[in-house]
Scaffold this motif. Structure first.
Motif, PDB file in Angstrom:
ATOM      1  N   PHE A 854     168.432  56.264 148.011  1.00  0.00           N
ATOM      2  CA  PHE A 854     167.221  55.461 148.177  1.00  0.00           C
ATOM      3  C   PHE A 854     166.760  55.411 149.633  1.00  0.00           C
ATOM      4  N   THR A 856     167.834  53.964 152.452  1.00  0.00           N
ATOM      5  CA  THR A 856     167.654  52.642 153.083  1.00  0.00           C
ATOM      6  C   THR A 856     167.603  52.757 154.605  1.00  0.00           C
ATOM      7  N   LEU A 868     165.072  47.059 149.808  1.00  0.00           N
ATOM      8  CA  LEU A 868     165.813  48.187 149.228  1.00  0.00           C
ATOM      9  C   LEU A 868     167.313  47.909 149.214  1.00  0.00           C
ATOM     10  N   PHE A 871     168.078  45.613 146.474  1.00  0.00           N
ATOM     11  CA  PHE A 871     167.944  46.339 145.209  1.00  0.00           C
ATOM     12  C   PHE A 871     169.222  47.162 144.941  1.00  0.00           C
ATOM     13  N   VAL A 883     162.761  46.503 138.552  1.00  0.00           N
ATOM     14  CA  VAL A 883     162.107  47.085 139.730  1.00  0.00           C
ATOM     15  C   VAL A 883     160.852  46.272 140.006  1.00  0.00           C
ATOM     16  N   ALA A 891     160.579  50.526 145.688  1.00  0.00           N
ATOM     17  CA  ALA A 891     161.705  51.178 144.985  1.00  0.00           C
ATOM     18  C   ALA A 891     161.172  52.097 143.891  1.00  0.00           C
TER      19      ALA A 891
END
Length: 989
Positions: A854, A856, A868, A871, A883, A891
């Protein structure tokens, strides 16, 4: 005969219709269970809140019943809720429909991420399942299914139970259930269809609506609208665009630079494969009505990018290979090996052309025997080299388990003082590399019974662990251990202290091996002090500055200085390095023994303190404040005393066993007292030598002040004076202290027989080390390895900050401290600890994998980065994560890109391969319909389609009550299931 048989035949023909059949007995057992569980009557709960199926607590009760000899288990599954008894049962209307029928229409808990299949299919908060007790058993024939269903129906009718009752039919893996729910004038039938191949007309919404309507068979012409909830699940398996950041360690590199590379003394960490295998994206349309959306075999409005709800779950790789877990597991496997070091490395290391040299543990005795060989040949450094030659000779150089580079690197790591020409005198490594001594990490060894994290034992454990994994396995371990034992003997012979060990007696909070090494260090310290004393004292009578002969020079030495050492060394100022000795300690010289006979023993016989007072004082440390001797008024001097012998826990255990075996007889008790008073006798002798003309009262005032009671009394002249006397326990006849005082001779500590025979103790330790098998060694060092693994996990977790992992680490620490404190922990419990550590490692590896995917770290805005990270941490801790903003959120955009990239990789058409990015953008900017189709192509076909259709219609007649109807459908690659709950009014039917 005929007459006799007539009545018999009449009796035979009587049929008793009152006996219950097996079927009736079965029904009554079902009713009995329902009554026991108090599932009778209607109990209405609160409406279900959103997400309660996942967040709430589910419980179950089970019982076993049988139909003839076929066993069934009955299980009640229910969601724990606050009771609503306060409202009173009278208020519940009689004709209200059962709770479970109302739940069929509730939309708050569609598609729960983790729940029993019947909860997912029907949205029930409570139900009872009757299933074959044995996993292998199954109800397959239609007649048996119908018999069970009719039994359920009768039982529900008889008891008035309003909880749905299901029967599991067919094989267990098919999860096929049929059931019924009854209420006042209403009934719901739960039916199911399970197919492997899906009929084409049922792959879309319009086909499923047709089934639902025809099944309801509603007599009303304008049918009430059907509520629809749809969920499509997309699976992302292709992570090729994201390399897995963990590189496998470079086995050849001694000191690693890359990620996962290794240094001696550092443990590896991380998963060797991606610990996240799949990402599942669920796109949900929770509230649709028929007519709003089109989904048929030609066209579909269901575009994932337009779905109002997105939720994600990750599928974890099953038992990913983790470096730290493997490392510790492989080391633990050594504990189960039976071979000795000699068996592993071939013939005995110290054999020589068919003639065995005496065991190395007797090397010291060689020095005292006349030998034709020059003494320097027996030096241990020589012995070590000879040993190495022998090893190579027997095995061949190429067979040597550890190559020289690896071995030298390890030995330098373990013994950093060997790098300098002269080994360091210090006993522990540099302080700046240590964690703070009072820190939790440092003191973890107390709980684990391992060794401090800067100690030699701890480093040795890590090196053996690494060698076992990368450099020669068990043979490598045996080889390094052999070298280590040779190094220990070399240090003992040459008076070089062992580095990385705290000075002082063995620390009983540490593992036994650590205690043994500390014991060896104590021996080296004593021997070193004695040898240095011999160098500085050319004649037998003269001792060095710190010797016990401080008679007149006690004050010259500087009383302040001496008092400090007194405080440091404890109450009585026993300091071994404050006195050193010449060879008199080994072989008492004739002159000394004669001298003892001459004055000490005679004075002992005469018992007169006057004669003792004429002796020359010896072995004084310093004056004891203002105290004076009671009889002659001379200052009372604290003597130089011998320290009590340091002991390891196994020696303490041996001693306590010996003392226990002496029994409770008077003779045994006396013998026990004598054994325990060796130290007391030595101190008395030192005291007598330092204070000629002293009495037992003087000794007690210094040694045990509580046993000398002073009182103020008025003398003959009327003045207040202090009068002292011994305590009651000291006045007991044949008291051990009195006996010891009478037998004690005035001998200074340097001429006494040693309380601690360092030569013998050192040889015992060296022999103990030499006979350790690799399995014993692994057992000793496993607490250190677990300690190191926990510290490593803590260090890695602090970089990620995962709250759930913090809790697990605390559990591991408390579990380990309980298990490792026992002398021989069970293998099963040790395996559990290692398994827990591996689990934590996998969780941290998953967190890193998700953060990499992802991106980050790439977020420029702080707020986005925080979102993020939150998440990602939710993905690890929760079964499914919503989400925020669906496909349009931050995201969501990243997830969309992941799918797009995966799709591009799988596209095999030449057009896709040759298309330039500009053309692709133009194509994307085309007409809306085309654009939508392209967007749809960003995602693969859904791996799973779930639909829930609900409505409330009157059945079976137009004038019946409108009752809930529901059908759930799931369609995957190899599975198609319809689960329907159809209610009907039974008032007039």
């Amino acid at each position: 005969m005929a007459a006799d048989s007539e009545p018999e035949s009449e009796v035979f023909e009587i049929t008793d219709f009152t006996t219950a059949s097996e079927w009736e007995r079965f029904i009554s057992k079902v009713e009995e269970v329902l009554n026991d569980w108090k599932l009778i009557g209607n109990s209405l709960g609160k409406p279900l809140e959103k997400g309660v199926f996942t967040s709430g607590t589910w419980e179950e009760k089970s019982d076993e019943i049988s139909f003839a000899d076929f066993k069934f288990s009955v299980t009640h599954h229910y969601l724990v809720q606050e009771s609503t008894d306060k409202e009173g049962k009278d208020e519940v209307p009689e004709d209200v429909i059962p709770q479970s029928m109302q739940d069929l229409l509730c939309m708050n808990n569609d598609f729960p991420p983790r729940a029993h299949c019947l909860v997912r299919w029907y949205g029930l908060r409570e139900f009872v399942v009757i299933a074959p007790a044995a996993n292998s058993d199954a109800v397959l024939s239609e007649s048996k299914c119908n018999l069970l269903l009719s039994s359920v129906s009768i039982a529900l009718g008889n008891t008035g139970c309003q909880v749905p009752l299901f029967v599991q039919i067919h094989h267990k893996w098919r999860r096929m259930y049929v059931g019924e729910c009854q209420g006042p004038g209403v009934r719901t039938d739960f039916e199911m269809v399970h197919l492997r191949k899906v009929p084409n007309q049922y792959t879309h919404l319009s086909g499923l609506l047709d089934i639902f309507k025809s099944k309801i068979g509603c007599p009303l012409t304008p049918l009430p609208p059907v509520n629809i909830a749809i969920r499509f699940t997309y699976v992302l398996q292709d992570w090729q665009q994201y390399f897995w950041p963990q590189q496998p360690p470079d086995i050849d590199a001694l000191v690693g630079g890359e990620v996962g590379g290794l240094e001696f003394g550092k443990l590896p960490f991380g998963a060797c494969e991606d610990p996240i295998s799949e990402l599942h994206l669920a796109t949900t349309w929770p509230h649709l009505t028929e007519g709003i959306v089109v989904d048929n075999d030609v066209y579909s409005d269901l575009d994932p990018m337009q779905a109002p709800h997105w939720s994600v779950r990750v599928r974890k790789a099953d038992n990913p290979q983790c470096l730290l877990g493997d490392f510790v597991t492989e080391f633990f496997k050594i504990c189960r090996r039976k071979e000795s070091t000699d068996e592993i490395l071939g013939r005995s290391t110290f054999e020589e052309e068919g003639r065995e040299i005496a065991d190395i543990t007797h090397a010291l005795s060689k020095l005292t025997e006349p030998a034709p060989v020059p003494i320097h040949k027996l030096s241990v450094s020589n012995m070590v080299h000879t040993a190495k030659k022998k090893i190579r000779k027997h095995r061949g150089v190429e067979e040597s388990p550890l190559n020289n580079d690896v071995l030298n690197t390890i030995l330098l790591f373990l013994f950093p003082d060997a790098a300098s020409e002269k080994p360091l005198d210090g006993t522990s490594s540099t302080d700046n590399s240590n964690p703070p001594l009072e820190s939790e990490e440092y003191n973890l060894y107390n709980q684990f019974k391992s060794a401090p994290s800067d100690s030699l034992t701890y480093k040795l454990a890590l090196c053996l662990c690494m060698i076992n994994f990368y450099h020669g396995g068990l043979k490598g371990v045996a080889h390094l251990w052999q070298e280590f034992v040779l190094e220990m003997r070399f240090r003992w012979e040459n008076n070089f202290l062992i580095p990385g060990l705290a000075s002082g007696p063995p620390d009983l909070r540490c593992c036994l091996l650590h205690q043994k090494l500390q014991m060896l260090n104590c021996c080296i310290e004593r021997k070193k002090a004695r040898d240095e004393g011999r160098k500085t004292s050319p004649s037998d009578n003269v001792t060095n500055t710190y010797s016990g002969d401080a008679g007149k020079s006690g004050d010259q030495l500087g009383p302040d200085n001496l008092r400090e050492t007194d405080k440091d060394k404890g109450e009585v100022g026993k300091s071994w390095d404050s006195w050193s000795d010449s060879e008199e300690e080994f072989f008492e010289c004739l002159s000394d023994t004669e001298e003892l006979k001459g004055n000490g023993q005679e004075s002992g016989k005469k018992g007169g303190p006057k004669e003792m007072a004429s002796l020359k004082p010896e072995g004084r440390l310093h004056q004891h404040g203002k105290l004076t001797l009671l009889h002659n008024g001379e200052p009372l001097y604290i003597p130089v005393t011998q320290e009590p012998a340091p002991m390891t826990e196994d020696l303490l255990e041996e001693q306590s066993e010996v003392l226990a075996k002496l029994g409770t007889s008077a003779e045994g008790a006396h013998l026990r007292a004598r054994m325990q008073s060796a130290c007391l006798l030595s101190d008395m002798e030192s005291f007598k030598a330092a204070n000629p003309g002293c009495f037992l009262e003087d000794f007690v005032r210094w040694y045990s002040p509580r046993d000398y009671i002073e009182e103020e009394v008025v003398d003959e002249k009327g003045n207040m004076v202090l009068k002292g006397e011994l305590s009651a326990r000291m006045k007991i006849p044949s008291n051990m202290w009195v006996e010891a005082w009478e037998t004690a001779k005035p001998i200074p500590a340097r001429r006494q027989r040693r309380l601690f025979d360092d030569t013998r103790e050192a040889e015992k330790v060296l022999h103990y080390l030499a006979v350790q098998k690799p399995a014993d060694l692994a057992r000793h060092l496993l607490p250190c390895v677990i300690h190191a693994a926990v510290l490593k996990v803590k260090e890695e977790e602090s970089l990620e900050s995962i709250s759930s992992v913090k809790k697990i680490i605390k559990q591991i620490i408390s579990h380990s401290s309980k298990v490792l404190h026992f002398p021989n922990p069970e293998d099963k419990k040790l395996e559990e600890i290692i398994h827990q550590i591996t689990n934590v490692e996998a969780i941290i590896a998953r967190a890193r994998s998700l953060k990499a995917k992802f991106g980050t770290e790439k977020c420029e805005q702080e707020e986005e980065k925080e979102d993020l990270e939150r998440f990602v941490s939710c993905l690890l801790e929760h079964p499914e994560v919503l989400v925020v903003g669906a496909g349009r959120g931050h995201a969501g955009t990243i997830i969309h890109k992941l799918f797009v990239n995966a799709q591009r990789l799988t596209e095999s058409s030449d057009e896709a391969a040759t298309m330039t990015p500009a053309e692709e953008e133009l194509k994307r900017m085309g007409p809306p319909e085309e654009k939508r189709q392209n967007l749809a192509a960003d995602f693969p076909p859904p791996a799973g389609r779930e639909l829930i259709l609900r409505t409330a219609v009157p059945r079976p007649a137009p004038y019946s009550r409108a009752l809930p109807q529901r059908m759930y459908s799931v369609l995957t690659k190899e599975d198609f299931r319809l689960a329907g709950a159809f209610s009907s009014d039974t008032s007039f039917f």
